[in-house]
Scaffold this motif. Sequence first.
Motif, short mmCIF file in Angstrom:
data_model
loop_
_atom_site.label_atom_id
_atom_site.label_comp_id
_atom_site.label_asym_id
_atom_site.label_seq_id
_atom_site.Cartn_x
_atom_site.Cartn_y
_atom_site.Cartn_z
N ASP A 18 0.82 -1.11 0.06
CA ASP A 18 -0.09 0.02 0.22
C ASP A 18 0.82 1.05 -0.01
O ASP A 18 0.21 2.44 -0.10
CB ASP A 18 -1.07 0.01 1.23
CG ASP A 18 -1.73 -1.05 1.26
OD1 ASP A 18 -2.39 -1.53 0.02
OD2 ASP A 18 -1.98 -1.69 2.25
N PHE A 19 2.24 1.18 -0.01
CA PHE A 19 3.02 2.29 0.25
C PHE A 19 2.95 2.96 -1.04
O PHE A 19 3.33 2.36 -2.20
CB PHE A 19 4.59 1.86 0.79
CG PHE A 19 5.42 3.11 0.85
CD1 PHE A 19 5.15 4.08 1.52
CD2 PHE A 19 6.47 3.27 -0.26
CE1 PHE A 19 5.97 5.28 1.75
CE2 PHE A 19 7.33 4.35 -0.21
CZ PHE A 19 7.22 5.21 0.83
N GLN A 20 2.96 4.37 -1.07
CA GLN A 20 3.38 5.13 -2.34
C GLN A 20 3.99 6.33 -1.66
O GLN A 20 3.33 7.20 -0.83
CB GLN A 20 1.90 5.74 -2.93
CG GLN A 20 2.08 6.18 -4.20
CD GLN A 20 2.82 5.21 -5.48
OE1 GLN A 20 2.69 4.03 -5.38
NE2 GLN A 20 3.78 5.88 -6.19
N PRO A 21 5.20 6.73 -2.13
CA PRO A 21 5.96 8.00 -1.43
C PRO A 21 5.12 9.17 -2.40
O PRO A 21 4.62 9.07 -3.26
CB PRO A 21 7.37 7.71 -2.07
CG PRO A 21 7.26 6.95 -3.21
CD PRO A 21 6.06 6.08 -3.04
N GLU A 22 5.38 10.21 -1.58
CA GLU A 22 4.56 11.51 -1.96
C GLU A 22 5.56 12.04 -3.36
O GLU A 22 4.81 12.65 -4.35
CB GLU A 22 4.88 12.77 -1.05
CG GLU A 22 4.05 12.31 -0.04
CD GLU A 22 4.16 13.75 1.25
OE1 GLU A 22 4.49 14.89 0.44
OE2 GLU A 22 4.24 13.62 2.19
N ASP A 23 6.80 11.75 -3.55
CA ASP A 23 7.49 11.76 -4.78
C ASP A 23 8.15 10.67 -5.14
O ASP A 23 9.16 10.35 -4.51
CB ASP A 23 8.27 13.01 -4.43
CG ASP A 23 8.99 13.59 -5.69
OD1 ASP A 23 9.24 12.61 -6.69
OD2 ASP A 23 9.75 14.76 -5.82
N GLU A 24 7.93 10.07 -6.26
CA GLU A 24 8.45 8.83 -6.82
C GLU A 24 9.90 8.93 -7.24
O GLU A 24 10.73 8.09 -7.04
CB GLU A 24 7.57 8.38 -7.77
CG GLU A 24 6.24 7.78 -7.56
CD GLU A 24 5.58 7.12 -8.65
OE1 GLU A 24 5.95 7.17 -9.74
OE2 GLU A 24 4.34 6.73 -8.36
N LYS A 25 10.29 10.21 -7.33
CA LYS A 25 11.67 10.27 -7.58
C LYS A 25 12.47 11.00 -6.47
O LYS A 25 13.82 11.19 -6.67
CB LYS A 25 12.03 11.11 -8.88
CG LYS A 25 11.13 10.53 -10.18
CD LYS A 25 11.27 11.29 -11.53
CE LYS A 25 10.91 10.62 -12.55
NZ LYS A 25 11.46 10.72 -13.91
N ASP A 26 12.15 11.02 -5.38
CA ASP A 26 12.80 11.82 -4.23
C ASP A 26 12.12 11.00 -3.22
O ASP A 26 11.41 11.47 -2.48
CB ASP A 26 12.57 12.99 -4.26
CG ASP A 26 13.39 13.68 -3.02
OD1 ASP A 26 14.14 13.11 -2.52
OD2 ASP A 26 13.40 14.87 -3.16
N PHE A 27 12.56 9.90 -2.66
CA PHE A 27 12.41 9.22 -1.43
C PHE A 27 13.45 8.28 -0.90
O PHE A 27 14.30 7.85 -1.52
CB PHE A 27 10.75 8.39 -1.58
CG PHE A 27 11.24 6.95 -2.22
CD1 PHE A 27 11.48 5.90 -1.62
CD2 PHE A 27 11.42 6.94 -3.78
CE1 PHE A 27 11.86 4.74 -2.27
CE2 PHE A 27 11.65 5.71 -4.35
CZ PHE A 27 11.96 4.72 -3.55
N GLY A 28 13.40 8.07 0.50
CA GLY A 28 14.12 7.14 1.11
C GLY A 28 13.37 6.29 2.15
O GLY A 28 12.56 6.96 2.97
N VAL A 29 13.32 4.94 2.14
CA VAL A 29 12.27 4.20 3.29
C VAL A 29 13.30 2.81 3.57
O VAL A 29 13.73 2.07 2.55
CB VAL A 29 10.97 3.84 2.50
CG1 VAL A 29 11.15 3.00 1.27
CG2 VAL A 29 10.19 3.35 3.41
#
Length: 118
Positions: A18-29
Motif C-alpha cells: 500500500d506504500f506510495q511515496p509523495e515523490d516517486e523520484k525523491d524518497f528514502g524508506v
Amino acid sequence: MKAILKSIDMNGLVGFDDFQPEDEKDFGVWLTVQVGPDDQDGGHLFQIFICTPNWLKKECLSLGAVWGRHMLIVCEYDRGLIVKSISKYIESCTGDDFWGGAQKISRIGAWEFEDYQP
C-alpha cells in the motif's frame, strides 16, 4: 540450499503493497525483508534502505556526507523493480546451508544476526 524472499514489511502503519511515496523520484524508506530456505517455513530478517539519487543528493547537501551500506538505489519508486532486484540477489546467494547464504545476503541487508558469535 537456496534462499528465497518470503516477505517485505515496512515496520509501520502502511504495508509495503500500500506504500506510495509523495515523490516517486525523491524518497528514502527502510524495508525489512524475511528470507529463508525454499524448503522450510520462516526465515531471518534483513533491513534494506531503498532510496533515489535525488534523496541521496538532498541528504548529502544537508549533512555533508551519507553512508551507503545496506542500500538499494533506484531511479524512481517501482515496487515491482524493487521486489525483483531484491529477489534476484537473494536467489543468487547459495551456500552449503542457510547460514552460508545468509552471510552473502548480509552484504546488501542489515541482518538480525550480523556479527553474531556463538
